[in-house]
Motif scaffolding. Structure first.
Motif, PDB file in Angstrom:
ATOM      1  N   GLN A 221       3.005   0.369  -9.164  1.00 32.00           N
ATOM      2  CA  GLN A 221       2.921   0.066  -7.963  1.00 32.00           C
ATOM      3  C   GLN A 221       1.872   0.653  -7.170  1.00 32.00           C
ATOM      4  OE1 GLN A 221       7.240   1.498  -7.245  1.00 32.00           O
ATOM      5  NE2 GLN A 221       7.784  -0.652  -6.295  1.00 32.00           N
ATOM      6  N   ILE A 222       1.748   2.018  -7.416  1.00 34.99           N
ATOM      7  CA  ILE A 222       0.605   2.724  -6.835  1.00 34.99           C
ATOM      8  C   ILE A 222      -0.617   1.942  -7.145  1.00 34.99           C
ATOM      9  CG2 ILE A 222      -0.560   5.085  -6.799  1.00 34.99           C
ATOM     10  CD1 ILE A 222       1.768   6.273  -7.328  1.00 34.99           C
TER      11      ILE A 222
ATOM     12  N   VAL B 254       8.577   9.306  -3.591  1.00 38.82           N
ATOM     13  CA  VAL B 254       9.843  10.003  -3.274  1.00 38.82           C
ATOM     14  C   VAL B 254      10.988   9.058  -3.797  1.00 38.82           C
ATOM     15  CG1 VAL B 254      11.365  10.104  -0.967  1.00 38.82           C
ATOM     16  CG2 VAL B 254       9.125  10.943  -0.907  1.00 38.82           C
ATOM     17  N   ASP B 255      11.000   7.882  -3.871  1.00 44.32           N
ATOM     18  CA  ASP B 255      11.854   6.953  -4.418  1.00 44.32           C
ATOM     19  C   ASP B 255      11.814   7.460  -5.893  1.00 44.32           C
ATOM     20  OD1 ASP B 255      12.229   5.888  -1.963  1.00 44.32           O
ATOM     21  OD2 ASP B 255      10.959   4.030  -2.459  1.00 44.32           O
ATOM     22  N   LEU B 256      10.847   7.583  -6.753  1.00 39.48           N
ATOM     23  CA  LEU B 256      10.904   8.097  -7.881  1.00 39.48           C
ATOM     24  C   LEU B 256      11.480   9.312  -8.146  1.00 39.48           C
ATOM     25  CD1 LEU B 256      10.015   7.673 -10.888  1.00 39.48           C
ATOM     26  CD2 LEU B 256       7.774   8.530 -10.517  1.00 39.48           C
TER      27      LEU B 256
ATOM     28  N   TYR C 299      -1.821   2.776   2.704  1.00 37.33           N
ATOM     29  CA  TYR C 299      -1.947   3.191   1.314  1.00 37.33           C
ATOM     30  C   TYR C 299      -1.280   4.666   0.911  1.00 37.33           C
ATOM     31  CZ  TYR C 299      -4.209   4.863  -3.119  1.00 37.33           C
ATOM     32  OH  TYR C 299      -4.214   5.511  -4.329  1.00 37.33           O
ATOM     33  N   TYR C 300      -1.579   5.503   1.670  1.00 38.50           N
ATOM     34  CA  TYR C 300      -1.141   6.840   1.343  1.00 38.50           C
ATOM     35  C   TYR C 300       0.564   6.877   1.585  1.00 38.50           C
ATOM     36  CZ  TYR C 300      -5.686   8.516   0.451  1.00 38.50           C
ATOM     37  OH  TYR C 300      -7.048   8.845  -0.013  1.00 38.50           O
ATOM     38  N   ALA C 301       0.813   6.298   2.728  1.00 39.32           N
ATOM     39  CA  ALA C 301       2.175   6.087   3.095  1.00 39.32           C
ATOM     40  C   ALA C 301       3.043   5.351   1.941  1.00 39.32           C
ATOM     41  CB  ALA C 301       2.396   5.532   4.387  1.00 39.32           C
ATOM     42  N   GLN C 302       2.432   4.411   1.433  1.00 37.74           N
ATOM     43  CA  GLN C 302       3.105   3.713   0.279  1.00 37.74           C
ATOM     44  C   GLN C 302       3.331   4.496  -0.801  1.00 37.74           C
ATOM     45  OE1 GLN C 302       0.570   0.057   0.082  1.00 37.74           O
ATOM     46  NE2 GLN C 302       1.938  -1.209   0.868  1.00 37.74           N
ATOM     47  N   CYS C 303       2.190   5.248  -1.235  1.00 34.71           N
ATOM     48  CA  CYS C 303       2.234   6.121  -2.427  1.00 34.71           C
ATOM     49  C   CYS C 303       3.398   7.068  -2.119  1.00 34.71           C
ATOM     50  CB  CYS C 303       0.964   6.684  -2.691  1.00 34.71           C
ATOM     51  SG  CYS C 303      -0.131   5.671  -3.220  1.00 34.71           S
TER      52      CYS C 303
END
Length: 308
Positions: free
Chosen positions: A68-69, A187-189, A178-182
């Protein structure tokens, strides 16, 4: 611009390949980036260990997050190329080169004008002076015309600056996304992996009692889990936690191994330290409220051993 390209694509060979394909007006082959390669490797390894095992499942989840990243990174590179690098490159290859060319030509016209003024000063005869004056008028006219062209081009740079400012804002916005998605992916992981210690313990306990084989390397259980000599010891520990929940009191507990808090509501633990634990109504059965001095937070019971 060069350093931006290095940031988006650190591999110089890939940058050279993309440059060649761009000049040939062909599409460069799609390749997996480093995060996607790592993610695929983790998924393959997790499948070998077995998706039904805690470690194998954790590897697969980590691999999916890495992919995903990688996808988010690919979107960042694409957005930066379209909204930032391409307009900047077009300016450097087009208007900027024209400005440099016209400024260089203006310098030449200025040298010609200075030379004409010098010849006029040195002219003594009437005919020579008349010719020098004529040459000066021509060179002055050419210089004035070139100066006007250069001035108009330089004035146009201000509008170009406004355009590039918008492009820069687009680039920063793409990086922010990008950094917000990462961050959200990690956090989810982290939340998903927070439940793995208890499931890992259950997998090993079931394999001891039932004798079922699992596809993970044989390791000493005491290396990462609390030692369990028999089913009686396990039931005694479980009974101690049940008694603590029913009494609504508090007990001292020894930490069996390190634990890093996954959120601000949890408490990080260090192996062999002693903390105070208590039960809170409505809390998940796999967790207790831990206290260490002024610090307080949830702790997983699989990391604890109640003390008498």
């Amino acid at each position: 611009m060069k350093q931006t390209e290095v940031l988006l694509q650190p591999n110089p060979n890939v940058r050279l390949e993309e440059f060649v394909y761009e000049k040939l007006e062909k599409k460069a082959p799609t390749r997996m980036n480093n995060h996607e390669l790592l993610g695929q490797s983790m998924i393959d390894s997790g499948s070998e260990f077995g998706p039904g095992t805690a470690y194998g499942n954790a590897l697969i989840k980590c691999g999916e997050t890495q992919k995903q990243i990688g996808g988010a990174e690919r979107e960042l590179i694409q957005s930066a190329a379209i909204n930032f690098l391409t307009p900047f490159r077009n300016f450097l290859d087009g208007d900027f080169k024209t400005i440099l060319k016209e400024r260089k030509l203006l310098q030449v016209k200025r040298l010609d004008l200075d030379a004409a003024k010098t010849r006029l000063k040195k002219a003594r005869m009437a005919d020579a002076r008349a010719a020098a004056e004529q040459e000066l008028r021509m060179t002055q006219s050419e210089f004035d015309r070139q100066a006007e062209i250069t001035r108009l081009l330089l004035e146009g740079v201000s509008s170009t600056h406004a355009h590039h400012l918008r492009c820069l804002n687009d680039f920063v916005e793409a990086q922010t996304t990008y950094y917000a998605q990462c961050y959200q992916y990690m956090v989810d992981l982290q939340k998903q992996l927070g439940s793995f210690p208890s499931s890992f313990s259950n997998n090993n306990q079931s394999s001891v009692s039932g004798g079922a084989s699992i596809s993970v390397p044989t390791i000493p259980v005491s290396a990462s889990l609390p030692s369990v000599s028999a089913g009686h010891g396990s039931s005694t520990a479980s009974g101690g936690f049940n008694e603590l929940r029913s009494s609504n009191g508090s007990r001292k507990a020894r930490v069996l191994y390190d634990y890093d808090a996954a959120s601000s509501s949890e408490l990080s633990l260090l192996a062999d330290e002693v903390i105070t634990v208590s039960s809170v109504p409505g809390m998940d059965s796999d967790w207790l409220m831990g206290e260490r001095g002024n610090q307080k937070g949830k702790v997983p019971i699989t990391y604890l051993e109640l003390l008498n």
